[in-house]
Structures are given as C-alpha cells and as structure tokens.
Design a protein around this motif. Structure first.
Motif, PDB file in Angstrom:
ATOM      1  N   ARG A 248       2.039 -32.874 -12.192  1.00  0.00           N
ATOM      2  CA  ARG A 248       2.833 -33.086 -10.985  1.00  0.00           C
ATOM      3  C   ARG A 248       3.326 -31.755 -10.441  1.00  0.00           C
ATOM      4  N   PHE A 249       4.189 -31.829  -9.431  1.00  0.00           N
ATOM      5  CA  PHE A 249       4.688 -30.597  -8.824  1.00  0.00           C
ATOM      6  C   PHE A 249       5.462 -29.777  -9.856  1.00  0.00           C
ATOM      7  N   THR A 250       5.106 -28.486  -9.946  1.00  0.00           N
ATOM      8  CA  THR A 250       5.795 -27.619 -10.911  1.00  0.00           C
ATOM      9  C   THR A 250       6.500 -26.451 -10.226  1.00  0.00           C
TER      10      THR A 250
ATOM     11  N   TYR B 213       4.883 -23.917  -9.282  1.00  0.00           N
ATOM     12  CA  TYR B 213       4.021 -22.748  -9.528  1.00  0.00           C
ATOM     13  C   TYR B 213       3.273 -22.421  -8.242  1.00  0.00           C
TER      14      TYR B 213
ATOM     15  N   SER C 263      -0.891 -17.808  -8.375  1.00  0.00           N
ATOM     16  CA  SER C 263      -1.832 -18.934  -8.320  1.00  0.00           C
ATOM     17  C   SER C 263      -2.931 -18.670  -7.297  1.00  0.00           C
TER      18      SER C 263
ATOM     19  N   ILE D 262      -5.577 -16.720  -8.972  1.00  0.00           N
ATOM     20  CA  ILE D 262      -6.414 -17.563  -9.843  1.00  0.00           C
ATOM     21  C   ILE D 262      -7.453 -18.306  -8.995  1.00  0.00           C
ATOM     22  N   TRP D 263      -6.968 -18.951  -7.922  1.00  0.00           N
ATOM     23  CA  TRP D 263      -7.923 -19.723  -7.120  1.00  0.00           C
ATOM     24  C   TRP D 263      -8.997 -18.827  -6.536  1.00  0.00           C
TER      25      TRP D 263
ATOM     26  N   TYR E 190     -13.044 -19.174  -7.022  1.00  0.00           N
ATOM     27  CA  TYR E 190     -14.035 -19.305  -5.936  1.00  0.00           C
ATOM     28  C   TYR E 190     -15.044 -18.154  -5.957  1.00  0.00           C
TER      29      TYR E 190
ATOM     30  N   TYR F  84     -19.270 -25.104  -5.459  1.00  0.00           N
ATOM     31  CA  TYR F  84     -18.122 -25.037  -4.548  1.00  0.00           C
ATOM     32  C   TYR F  84     -17.398 -26.386  -4.495  1.00  0.00           C
TER      33      TYR F  84
ATOM     34  N   SER G 237     -13.567 -26.938  -5.432  1.00  0.00           N
ATOM     35  CA  SER G 237     -12.683 -27.357  -4.354  1.00  0.00           C
ATOM     36  C   SER G 237     -12.138 -28.762  -4.617  1.00  0.00           C
TER      37      SER G 237
ATOM     38  N   HIS H 118      -9.359 -28.368  -7.054  1.00  0.00           N
ATOM     39  CA  HIS H 118      -8.213 -27.788  -6.341  1.00  0.00           C
ATOM     40  C   HIS H 118      -7.512 -28.876  -5.506  1.00  0.00           C
ATOM     41  N   ALA H 119      -8.323 -29.684  -4.805  1.00  0.00           N
ATOM     42  CA  ALA H 119      -7.762 -30.736  -3.950  1.00  0.00           C
ATOM     43  C   ALA H 119      -7.118 -31.840  -4.790  1.00  0.00           C
TER      44      ALA H 119
ATOM     45  N   ILE I 219      -5.687 -31.437  -7.712  1.00  0.00           N
ATOM     46  CA  ILE I 219      -4.388 -30.890  -8.155  1.00  0.00           C
ATOM     47  C   ILE I 219      -3.386 -30.970  -7.000  1.00  0.00           C
TER      48      ILE I 219
ATOM     49  N   ARG J 184      -1.939 -29.841   2.398  1.00  0.00           N
ATOM     50  CA  ARG J 184      -2.796 -29.313   1.326  1.00  0.00           C
ATOM     51  C   ARG J 184      -4.187 -29.950   1.330  1.00  0.00           C
TER      52      ARG J 184
ATOM     53  N   ARG K  11     -12.069 -31.412   1.835  1.00  0.00           N
ATOM     54  CA  ARG K  11     -11.384 -31.380   0.532  1.00  0.00           C
ATOM     55  C   ARG K  11     -11.287 -32.798  -0.042  1.00  0.00           C
TER      56      ARG K  11
ATOM     57  N   CYS L 187       0.480 -26.406 -15.823  1.00  0.00           N
ATOM     58  CA  CYS L 187      -0.701 -26.281 -14.946  1.00  0.00           C
ATOM     59  C   CYS L 187      -1.913 -25.853 -15.772  1.00  0.00           C
TER      60      CYS L 187
HETATM   61  P1  FAD Z   1      -3.258 -22.706  -2.891  1.00  0.00           P
HETATM   62  O1  FAD Z   1      -3.390 -24.145  -3.301  1.00  0.00           O
HETATM   63  O2  FAD Z   1      -2.890 -21.720  -3.922  1.00  0.00           O
HETATM   64  O3  FAD Z   1      -4.655 -22.306  -2.223  1.00  0.00           O
HETATM   65  C1  FAD Z   1      -5.007 -20.954  -1.860  1.00  0.00           C
HETATM   66  C2  FAD Z   1      -5.963 -21.013  -0.668  1.00  0.00           C
HETATM   67  O4  FAD Z   1      -7.147 -21.730  -1.037  1.00  0.00           O
HETATM   68  C3  FAD Z   1      -5.404 -21.819   0.507  1.00  0.00           C
HETATM   69  O5  FAD Z   1      -4.685 -20.987   1.365  1.00  0.00           O
HETATM   70  C4  FAD Z   1      -6.631 -22.364   1.167  1.00  0.00           C
HETATM   71  O6  FAD Z   1      -7.188 -21.440   2.070  1.00  0.00           O
HETATM   72  C5  FAD Z   1      -7.607 -22.538   0.040  1.00  0.00           C
HETATM   73  N1  FAD Z   1      -7.659 -23.925  -0.418  1.00  0.00           N
HETATM   74  C6  FAD Z   1      -6.631 -24.744  -0.753  1.00  0.00           C
HETATM   75  N2  FAD Z   1      -7.081 -25.914  -1.208  1.00  0.00           N
HETATM   76  C7  FAD Z   1      -8.430 -25.862  -1.155  1.00  0.00           C
HETATM   77  C8  FAD Z   1      -9.463 -26.759  -1.489  1.00  0.00           C
HETATM   78  N3  FAD Z   1      -9.208 -27.958  -2.013  1.00  0.00           N
HETATM   79  N4  FAD Z   1     -10.746 -26.377  -1.271  1.00  0.00           N
HETATM   80  C9  FAD Z   1     -11.027 -25.163  -0.788  1.00  0.00           C
HETATM   81  N5  FAD Z   1     -10.098 -24.247  -0.461  1.00  0.00           N
HETATM   82  C10 FAD Z   1      -8.811 -24.587  -0.639  1.00  0.00           C
HETATM   83  N6  FAD Z   1       0.953 -26.568  -8.962  1.00  0.00           N
HETATM   84  C11 FAD Z   1       1.716 -27.635  -9.253  1.00  0.00           C
HETATM   85  O7  FAD Z   1       2.745 -27.854  -8.628  1.00  0.00           O
HETATM   86  N7  FAD Z   1       1.353 -28.508 -10.262  1.00  0.00           N
HETATM   87  C12 FAD Z   1       0.245 -28.318 -11.000  1.00  0.00           C
HETATM   88  O8  FAD Z   1      -0.042 -29.102 -11.918  1.00  0.00           O
HETATM   89  C13 FAD Z   1      -0.585 -27.191 -10.710  1.00  0.00           C
HETATM   90  N8  FAD Z   1      -1.700 -26.947 -11.437  1.00  0.00           N
HETATM   91  C14 FAD Z   1      -2.426 -25.824 -11.168  1.00  0.00           C
HETATM   92  C15 FAD Z   1      -3.543 -25.561 -11.958  1.00  0.00           C
HETATM   93  C16 FAD Z   1      -4.281 -24.411 -11.722  1.00  0.00           C
HETATM   94  C17 FAD Z   1      -5.486 -24.151 -12.596  1.00  0.00           C
HETATM   95  C18 FAD Z   1      -3.908 -23.505 -10.686  1.00  0.00           C
HETATM   96  C19 FAD Z   1      -4.710 -22.248 -10.437  1.00  0.00           C
HETATM   97  C20 FAD Z   1      -2.802 -23.782  -9.908  1.00  0.00           C
HETATM   98  C21 FAD Z   1      -2.050 -24.923 -10.129  1.00  0.00           C
HETATM   99  N9  FAD Z   1      -0.933 -25.220  -9.365  1.00  0.00           N
HETATM  100  C22 FAD Z   1      -0.177 -26.313  -9.657  1.00  0.00           C
HETATM  101  C23 FAD Z   1      -0.596 -24.407  -8.186  1.00  0.00           C
HETATM  102  C24 FAD Z   1      -1.245 -24.997  -6.903  1.00  0.00           C
HETATM  103  O9  FAD Z   1      -2.629 -25.241  -7.086  1.00  0.00           O
HETATM  104  C25 FAD Z   1      -1.127 -24.030  -5.712  1.00  0.00           C
HETATM  105  O10 FAD Z   1      -1.771 -22.821  -6.039  1.00  0.00           O
HETATM  106  C26 FAD Z   1       0.306 -23.748  -5.314  1.00  0.00           C
HETATM  107  O11 FAD Z   1       0.959 -24.971  -5.059  1.00  0.00           O
HETATM  108  C27 FAD Z   1       0.388 -22.853  -4.045  1.00  0.00           C
HETATM  109  O12 FAD Z   1      -0.305 -23.510  -2.991  1.00  0.00           O
HETATM  110  P2  FAD Z   1      -0.701 -22.810  -1.638  1.00  0.00           P
HETATM  111  O13 FAD Z   1      -0.485 -23.771  -0.524  1.00  0.00           O
HETATM  112  O14 FAD Z   1      -0.061 -21.487  -1.542  1.00  0.00           O
HETATM  113  O15 FAD Z   1      -2.285 -22.600  -1.673  1.00  0.00           O
END
Ligand code: FAD
Length: 389
Positions: free
Chosen positions: A149-151, A153, A158, A161-162, A166, A186, A190, A193-194, A196, A222, A229, A317
C-alpha cells in the motif's frame, strides 16, 4: 475508462479486457483464500543485501509504512515453517550447497521428497536472482501482515530505481524479433509499475481522517489517465495466467503433503481451471527463428531487474518488489524454458521450482488480480463522481 474493453489485450493475447474482467471476478475469492493460506502467505527474503548497481546508502525511508514486520514468534507457525524444517534460515550447520539443494526442490522440506535434486551443471534458465532463498541472513515474512500500500516512498530515489529498470530494456542491435521482445519487456515492467501505482492509490492514507482508503485523484494521475499503463496490467495478468495454466498438469504430480494440503490443491485447481491457453501465446515472442542470443539477453536483463530490488530503500516496497519480480521471473521461466514437445522435460522444470518461486508466482497473480478489481472499482467511483458533479 478510456479504452475499448472489447479489444484484445495485446497482439500475443487472444483475450479481451472484458473477458479478463470476467475471469478475474470468477477466480478472485478463491485466489484470495489461496494467498491467505499458511502455505502461500509466507515469503523468505534477504532485506539487507547490498545494492550492486550503485553506491548510495542515503535516503532510507524511515516512515512507519515502509517497514516490514518479520516473523519472530516462530512457535506460533505451522510445523513446516519452523526454522529447523526451513534449513537455510536458522540451521547454521548446513553448507551453502546443502542449503541450495534443500531449497531447490519443490516442497522438499515439507515432504520427504529427496529424489528431486537440482542439476547445477545444467544451463541457466533462471530469470531471477535466487540467492535470497537460501541466504542465512534472510528473514521470513508474513505477506498478509505487510500489505502492499501507500508508503510515502518517492522522490529522487524511487525515480532512479524506475529509470534504471526501464534502461534494462536496451537489447543488442540488429537481432531478429528484437522489437517484440522489447515490447514485452517494456509491458512487463510498466505493468508492474502501474500495478504498484494502483495498490498505493487503492490503499492510501487519508491524512485528514486517518483512514486507509482509495484515492481516485491519485489513481488517475498515476494510472487511470494512461490507458497503456492500464493495458499493461492486463497484459501481465495474461502472462502470469498462462504460466499457471501451463504448469497445472504437472502440479498434480508433485508431492504436496496430501494430509495437510488437499484444500490448497483444490483451491489451485479451482483457480487455474478458469484459465485458458489462448490468454497468451508465448510462442510468438521467442519462436524458433529468433536467435537464442536474444532470449539470453532478455533473461539476463530481467534478472538485473530482480537484482535492482536490492537498491530499493523502503523495506515494504522492496519486499513486494522482490515477490513480484520473482513471480514474473518464474512465469518467464515456465513460458520460455519449458520445451512444449517434451513431457519429461516439462515435469522436470516444474519439479525444480522452489517453493518460494511458487509462492511468488501465486502472490504476483493475486497482486494483478487485486489491481484489476481495483481498476474496476475506481471506474465506478469515477462514474459516480461524474453523475453527482
Ligand atoms: P514514479 O512512479 O516514480 O514514476 C517515474 C516516472 O515513470 C513517471 O514520471 C512517469 O513518467 C513514468 N511512469 C510512471 N508510471 C509508469 C508506468 N506504469 N509505465 C511507464 N512509465 C511510467 N510506493 C508506495 O507507496 N508503496 C509501494 O508499495 C511502493 N513500492 C515500490 C516498489 C518499487 C520496486 C519501487 C521502485 C517503488 C515503489 N514505490 C512504492 C514508489 C512508487 O512506485 C513511486 O516511485 C512513488 O510513489 C513516486 O511516484 P512518482 O509519481 O514520482 O513517479
């Protein structure tokens, strides 16, 4: 909300979004019970492994929501999860080789099943780093006590990492079929990521009321506003579902402890019997005329994705990241490394799945299933808001 539900989920999937929704509604209750069963709710992982991709020890998430509660009250667990039965966890006398053997046969700690032994000299068919399963410092976690769930982080860490995940999607140039492989890679990443993003929006802390609840705006920002996504979550569902479908006939032959696990076996059957082979056609991806180099490249790049999880600074996470990347890695191994002509070879690959791979596989399927349920709930919330606006 913004896609045609009667269209196919992808070129390699002979199934529509609507059909997946229907399948998912049917299997959801049983799948949920399955991942809450004693057998499937525990996972073993190394939370303290060094990140090997970059040297950055800053930015640990200190938020309570980032923490993982590890199992400490061992005596309250069923016998087959006791440290002495698990081997690698607390049995310090095991050598690494013994621990590896111990972990690498399906359920061999549960049942006396010593004839199943991993062939360490065979080709590498793993898409994940399996080190965690037999590391001595690994901990056992009850997944149901640590919901995804929401943490909180986020930020630079993060995003880094993403983007490094990619960036793994850069296959060597001029390979036949590269495009399909790239597209699948991809979509897998993705979709993860979606998914999560869907969980963190669905189980989000409302700081005004103190309650955990769905946050529609966050979900739209998101995931919901990006049909690709959403589609990638469905694609991943199809991939994992096909892997489960493919191993189903061989699970029956494994030595599940019948005395304890008749109910688990019947839940598995009831989930998998609703799946269909046409949900995903893996043969379109790495068919015969595609060089094995491309498959090797794909495998080692996906393995890197699983290793990048060690760089995630939020324990909760990282834990769910490891469960899910292991689940995808197991699906890929089943889909691409099982020779469909050779019955014995098929049984052999399935026999050698570790119980952690199997736990990861079913929990990853559950995560995707929950995401799809949440997407449909968010759609209702969205429509209700429009009607009352
Ligand atoms: P981010 O989600 O960090 O995305 C970065 C960029 O990637 C975005 O700006 C966008 O351009 C692109 N993007 C976003 N989504 C997609 C997609 N689906 N497909 C393609 N491109 C995309 N947070 C929690 O609250 N709970 C969790 O359990 C959690 N688990 C995580 C596990 C991992 C392995 C990682 C790496 C992160 C986790 N996070 C978790 C953090 C969360 O994924 C986001 O990174 C964080 O919430 C910040 O989000 P953001 O909107 O800044 O963009």
């Amino acid at each position: 909300c913004k896609m045609d539900k009667d269209s196919l989920v992808g070129a390699s999937c002979d199934v529509t979004f609507k059909e997946i929704n229907e399948i998912n509604s049917k299997i959801r209750p049983e799948l949920l019970s399955l991942v809450h069963s004693d057998f499937f709710k525990y996972f073993k992982l190394d939370l303290y492994k060094q990140c090997t991709f970059w040297n950055d020890n800053n930015g640990y998430c200190v938020n309570r929501a980032c923490a993982v509660d590890v199992v400490e009250e061992w005596d309250q667990l069923p016998e087959y999860w006791q440290p002495e039965v698990l081997g690698g966890l607390a049995n310090e006398s095991l050598s690494d080789d013994e621990a590896l053997n111990d972990e690498c046969s399906f359920l061999d700690q549960l049942c006396d099943n010593s004839q199943l032994r991993i062939n360490k000299n065979g080709p590498d068919i793993d898409y994940c780093d399996t080190g965690d399963f037999h590391n001595k410092q690994s901990v056992l976690v009850d997944l149901t006590a640590n919901p995804e769930r929401f943490t909180g982080y986020g930020g630079e860490q993060s995003s880094q990492i993403w983007s490094s995940i990619y960036r793994e999607n850069c296959f060597s140039q001029n390979e036949t079929g590269q495009c399909l492989a790239k597209d699948a890679f991809y979509r897998l990443v993705s979709g993860l990521h979606a998914s999560i993003g869907t969980h963190l929006s669905n189980d989000h802390l409302n700081t005004e009321t103190g309650r955990w609840e769905p946050n529609l705006e966050l979900f739209m920002a998101r995931v919901g506003d990006f049909p690709d996504r959403v589609a990638n979550i469905y694609f991943n569902y199809a991939v994992v579902a096909k892997a489960l479908w493919k191993i189903q006939p061989y699970l029956a032959h494994l030595n599940f402890c019948n005395a304890y696990h008749e109910d688990v076996k019947s839940m598995i059957t009831s989930v998998v019997s609703n799946l269909d082979s046409k949900i995903f056609n893996e043969n379109l991806l790495f068919n015969d005329d595609i060089s094995s180099n491309l498959k090797d490249d794909f495998r080692s790049r996906f393995k890197n994705v699983t290793k990048i999880m060690d760089c995630v600074h939020c324990d909760r996470c990282r834990m769910w990241g490891k469960v899910q990347t292991t689940g995808y890695a197991t699906s890929l191994k089943i889909l691409f490394e099982i020779d469909s002509e050779d019955e014995k070879a098929k049984q052999n690959v399935v026999d050698k799945l570790t119980k952690y791979e199997l736990i990861a596989l079913f929990n990853t399927f559950d995560r995707l299933s929950k995401s799809i349920e949440s997407i449909n709930n968010f759609e209702k919330l969205y429509t209700d808001r429009l009607l009352t606006a």
